[in-house]
Structure formats: structure tokens, C-alpha cells
Design a protein around this motif. Sequence first.
Motif, short mmCIF file in Angstrom:
data_model
loop_
_atom_site.label_atom_id
_atom_site.label_comp_id
_atom_site.label_asym_id
_atom_site.label_seq_id
_atom_site.Cartn_x
_atom_site.Cartn_y
_atom_site.Cartn_z
N GLY B 105 0.81 -1.21 0.00
CA GLY B 105 0.00 0.00 0.00
C GLY B 105 0.85 1.27 0.00
O GLY B 105 2.01 1.27 -0.40
N LEU B 106 0.24 2.34 0.50
CA LEU B 106 0.93 3.64 0.51
C LEU B 106 2.19 3.62 1.37
O LEU B 106 3.17 4.29 1.08
CB LEU B 106 -0.03 4.71 1.03
CG LEU B 106 -0.97 5.35 0.01
CD1 LEU B 106 -1.86 6.37 0.70
CD2 LEU B 106 -0.19 6.00 -1.13
N ASP B 107 2.13 2.81 2.47
CA ASP B 107 3.29 2.75 3.37
C ASP B 107 4.55 2.31 2.64
O ASP B 107 5.66 2.68 3.02
CB ASP B 107 3.02 1.75 4.51
CG ASP B 107 2.09 2.33 5.55
OD1 ASP B 107 1.51 3.39 5.28
OD2 ASP B 107 1.96 1.73 6.63
N SER B 108 4.38 1.51 1.60
CA SER B 108 5.56 0.97 0.91
C SER B 108 6.40 2.07 0.27
O SER B 108 7.58 1.89 0.01
CB SER B 108 5.13 -0.03 -0.16
OG SER B 108 4.38 0.63 -1.15
N LEU B 109 5.76 3.25 0.04
CA LEU B 109 6.52 4.36 -0.55
C LEU B 109 7.67 4.79 0.37
O LEU B 109 8.70 5.28 -0.11
CB LEU B 109 5.58 5.56 -0.80
CG LEU B 109 4.56 5.36 -1.90
CD1 LEU B 109 3.66 6.58 -2.02
CD2 LEU B 109 5.24 5.07 -3.23
N VAL B 110 7.49 4.58 1.68
CA VAL B 110 8.56 4.92 2.62
C VAL B 110 9.83 4.14 2.29
O VAL B 110 10.94 4.63 2.44
CB VAL B 110 8.10 4.61 4.07
CG1 VAL B 110 9.24 4.75 5.06
CG2 VAL B 110 6.94 5.51 4.45
N TRP B 111 9.63 2.91 1.83
CA TRP B 111 10.79 2.07 1.49
C TRP B 111 11.23 2.30 0.05
O TRP B 111 12.42 2.32 -0.26
CB TRP B 111 10.43 0.59 1.67
CG TRP B 111 9.99 0.26 3.05
CD1 TRP B 111 8.72 0.03 3.47
CD2 TRP B 111 10.82 0.15 4.21
NE1 TRP B 111 8.70 -0.22 4.81
CE2 TRP B 111 9.98 -0.15 5.29
CE3 TRP B 111 12.19 0.29 4.43
CZ2 TRP B 111 10.44 -0.33 6.57
CZ3 TRP B 111 12.66 0.11 5.72
CH2 TRP B 111 11.80 -0.19 6.77
N ILE B 112 10.24 2.44 -0.84
CA ILE B 112 10.56 2.48 -2.26
C ILE B 112 11.21 3.81 -2.67
O ILE B 112 12.19 3.83 -3.39
CB ILE B 112 9.27 2.24 -3.10
CG1 ILE B 112 8.78 0.80 -2.88
CG2 ILE B 112 9.52 2.49 -4.58
CD1 ILE B 112 7.42 0.52 -3.46
N LEU B 113 10.66 4.93 -2.17
CA LEU B 113 11.12 6.24 -2.64
C LEU B 113 12.61 6.50 -2.40
O LEU B 113 13.30 6.93 -3.33
CB LEU B 113 10.26 7.35 -2.02
CG LEU B 113 8.90 7.57 -2.70
CD1 LEU B 113 8.14 8.70 -2.02
CD2 LEU B 113 9.07 7.88 -4.17
N PRO B 114 13.14 6.23 -1.19
CA PRO B 114 14.58 6.51 -1.01
C PRO B 114 15.46 5.73 -1.97
O PRO B 114 16.41 6.27 -2.53
CB PRO B 114 14.84 6.07 0.44
CG PRO B 114 13.52 6.11 1.10
CD PRO B 114 12.52 5.78 0.06
N VAL B 115 15.11 4.46 -2.20
CA VAL B 115 15.91 3.64 -3.11
C VAL B 115 15.79 4.19 -4.53
O VAL B 115 16.78 4.35 -5.26
CB VAL B 115 15.46 2.16 -3.05
CG1 VAL B 115 16.24 1.34 -4.06
CG2 VAL B 115 15.65 1.62 -1.66
N ALA B 116 14.54 4.51 -4.90
CA ALA B 116 14.31 5.01 -6.25
C ALA B 116 15.05 6.34 -6.45
O ALA B 116 15.71 6.55 -7.49
CB ALA B 116 12.81 5.21 -6.48
N VAL B 117 14.99 7.21 -5.45
CA VAL B 117 15.67 8.50 -5.56
C VAL B 117 17.18 8.28 -5.66
O VAL B 117 17.87 8.92 -6.46
CB VAL B 117 15.32 9.40 -4.34
CG1 VAL B 117 16.26 10.60 -4.27
CG2 VAL B 117 13.88 9.86 -4.44
N LEU B 118 17.69 7.34 -4.87
CA LEU B 118 19.13 7.05 -4.87
C LEU B 118 19.57 6.57 -6.26
O LEU B 118 20.57 7.05 -6.81
CB LEU B 118 19.43 5.98 -3.83
CG LEU B 118 20.90 5.69 -3.56
CD1 LEU B 118 21.52 6.86 -2.80
CD2 LEU B 118 21.06 4.41 -2.73
#
Lengths: 183, 329
Positions: B105-118
Motif C-alpha cells: 500500500g501507501l506505506d511501501s513508498l517509505v521504502w521504495i522512494l529513497p531507493v528510487a531517488v538514490l
Amino acid sequence: MTGTVSRRTAAVSAAVAVVLVLLVAMLARASGGPDPVVESPLLGRPAPEVRTTTIDDEPFDLARRKGSWVVLNFFNSTCVPCREEHGDLVAFAESQVGAEDPVELYSVVVDDTDAAVRAFFDELGGSWPKLRDPDGAITVAFGVALVPETWVVDPNGVVRLRVAGRVTLDILRSEIAVLRGEA
Amino acid sequence: MSAPSPRRWPVLLAAATAALLLGVVAVRDTGPLTQQERIESISRRVACPTCQGESIAASRATAAEAIRAEIARQVATGQRTDDEIIGFIESRFGASVLLLPRSTGLDSLVWILPVAVLVVAAAALAAALARWRRTALPVAEDDPGVESAAPPRPPVARRLAVAVATVALAAGGGWFVAAQSGQRLPGQSATGGIEESTATLLSQARSLNFSDPKASVDLYGRVLEVDPDNVEALTYRAWILVLAAREASDEVKLAAFAAADGQLRRAIELDPGYPDARCFLGVLLFRYAGDARAAKEQLDTCASMDPPAVVQGIVEGLRGEVEAALEEG
């Protein structure tokens, strides 16, 4: 070169705008007021099991109250809002006496002793059953973190309403009327 | 030692991301071993609902202690995994009690976004370096007739392929980290579901008792398949059978009443303190078997057990009729 820069500026501006719109949308969805009628993952779901005894040692099983509207009020005798709302609960209980389809009211004792609860009711009135919850199982089952909280369970055994904080006679009457389809 | 060729940047980037992800996997906890360790481990993953940024393992608040006691109870029964216990607590208190955001769900963005940004930032840096190298290569200033030695920009197709690979790496890496590090709560979707249970079936059946008796009987039947001694299902299936058979032929009616009588008596045998079964049996005995004395016994017992409002409404008028029949007879 100027065209590239302006395109980049436009792209960055668009991205910032999208983020801002999302933030505003999230804030708009969040609870902003002091409305005591609040959400819960349990709303619309079967009520958790409540099998306990009253402080008068009478057995109680919420599943056996299906067929009646049930109000569960989680309270503690030392909590100030509990004391403040008690008059409204007494008035609500009295209004149900002799009603055609009376709502049943129960208090769930949270982190308190039988003696303190008796003294509380002796002082402020109210003769409805008070349910023990010695290990906090009922409190956790309903996700109650702070008292007072008031829950309404319909005759099908489904959780229909959660009121966090002080409940009033008006809230109980109007919300239950809506749930019953009377308003 | 010379700098790596710009052509190798995507390869190096992929290798660095893979190493990072493997590192994340390697440091994951292998899990507690004893019951007490399980309780402590679960408690560290749950926030105290009345405190600021404190886990229930550390808090002494009433709510935290109640939740810890519930965790201890569920661990002791051994019927739920750690994730299932946390899922239960979240289903009651909401997602705000999860100290570790979910992997769905939306919570997964907490994990996905930093990696994606990196990953995207690394790719952008690599692209910038490559461009800088192209423009920084020396130009034959002494000989204006000689063209710059800078290599041409890579073809569009290659740049597109690198961009797609970068996005895929960012999304895949983010998903992988979310799956490995986030809370994985069983039986829950992004919208938060609670698995169908006997209680759900019973509630659904109740809501259909009078509007759709057939569907209601089917639902009670499903409850009885998994729990043949479920008193509520036995009682209400029998009662709906009685109501449905009223307009049927005498033969069907008799068969239905006999079946209902058996099921109601079975429910009373299983739980003598269940008023609904006694009230319905009283109605059946008086209305369809004509046995006022036996009906009175059941109705009186039911009344002494404080039946719920709906049941009370069904038998309220009947008790007077039974009394009258007994006086006449």
C-alpha cells in the motif's frame, strides 16, 4: 539554451505543483476537527468477542446480545471526562426504559477496581451492568487507547459507531437514530 | 588508475545497487527463539498508541501494558505468527501503531522512494559526468580547421534504453527493499482487510434473516460446516426453517418443524443458557405442536435469561396466549 532552461523550469514547477496538490489532498483527508465520532478498522465488522463477568459476578457474552442495539462505554473512575459524560449516560439509560426497542448500555471497566467503580456509580448514579476487563483483552480487542470511548454494536453484532472522548446524550441519540434509519 | 569509462556507469550502478540490497537482506534479523523473545521482538515493532514515538516494549502506559498482555496471550496460544499478531493489533488500533511501515500500500513508498531517488540520482550523476567528460576533452586550438575530439552523444535508442533500465532498477530495487524490510502483515491488502471468519458469516446471515431467508440458511449452513456445534447457527437456521415452512404443504411443514425442533433442542443441550433457542422452541411448541405447558416452560426460562430485544418482541404477546390456553385447558 533559453528554451531548454524554460522547459526544465516548467517541468520542475509541474513536479512541485503535483507534490503540493498531493499534500493538500492528504491534509484534506486527514481528520481536522474535534469530531468525537471517529474512524476505526472495526467499523462495519463483527464485534470482537466480549466474554467476561460484571462486577456483580454475572456472566456476560456480547454475542448473546445479538438482536439488541448495544452501547459499550469504556471508562475509568479516575478519568475526568468519564465523570463529565456520566450524567449524559444516566439520562440515555433512563430514556431507554420502556422504549419499544431499547438500547442496552454496558460500561467496560478499564484498569480500575470493583470497589472504585461501585463508589463511582453510587456517587453519580446509573444501574446498568459494569463489565470487568482485568487483563485489558476487551480494551485491546476494540483498539481503545484512552478512556472514555463509546461504541455502538447493532443487532446483527456489527460494530457501527465509535465515539472517542466525551460522549453526550445528543450524540448517542442522533447517531443511533441515523444508524437505525430513523433520521 | 584511470576513471571508469562512461559506458561502464550503468553496470557499476547496477552492481552498487545489488550490493546495497544484498547488504539489507544480510542484516535482517533471523527472528527470536523463545516465547519471551518473541513477545519482546513483537513489542518493539508496535508503537504505544498513547505515547510519542515510544514502543510498547518501552512504555509503561496502560494501553501499552494491555497490548503487551494481548501479545503474550497470543504468543502463548501459539496459533499466530509474529506478523499475524501485529496484523491483529493493527486491525484494532490502525496503522499508526506500526513502528515499521508496511511493505504494501501507501506505506511501501517509505521504502521504495529513497531507493528510487538514490538510483535515479546516481544515474543522473553518471549522465552528468559523461557529458562533462565529452565537453572537457581538449580541442585543437592551434588549428581551427581541425574539429573537436569530443565523442558524439550516444544515439537516442541507447539513451532511452539506459533511462528505461534506470527506472526499472529504481522500481525493482525499491520494491525489493520494501518486501525485505517492511511489515508484511498477512491477510491484509492495501485497503486493510480482515479475513472472513465465522463471526463475519454469522453477522451476514443475521442481516439476511428476514430479507433473504434462503441466503441466510446457506450462510448458517457454512458456519455449521466448520463448527457443527455453533449454537447461534443451529438456532437461527431452525427458526428460519420454521418461518419459511409456514406456507408450505402439511407434509413439508411437519418435516420442517421436526427438523427445527431437533436443532433447537440440540442448541439448548449445547448451551442451556442461550435464551433465543428456548424462546423459539417455546413458539414452535405452542403454535405448531399445540403443547402449551411445554411452551410455557421454555418461554419462562427464556424470559428469565433476559433475551435480546428482537427475541423479546417475538414472544412478548405469545406468553399471554399461552397463559390463556393453559387456563382454558
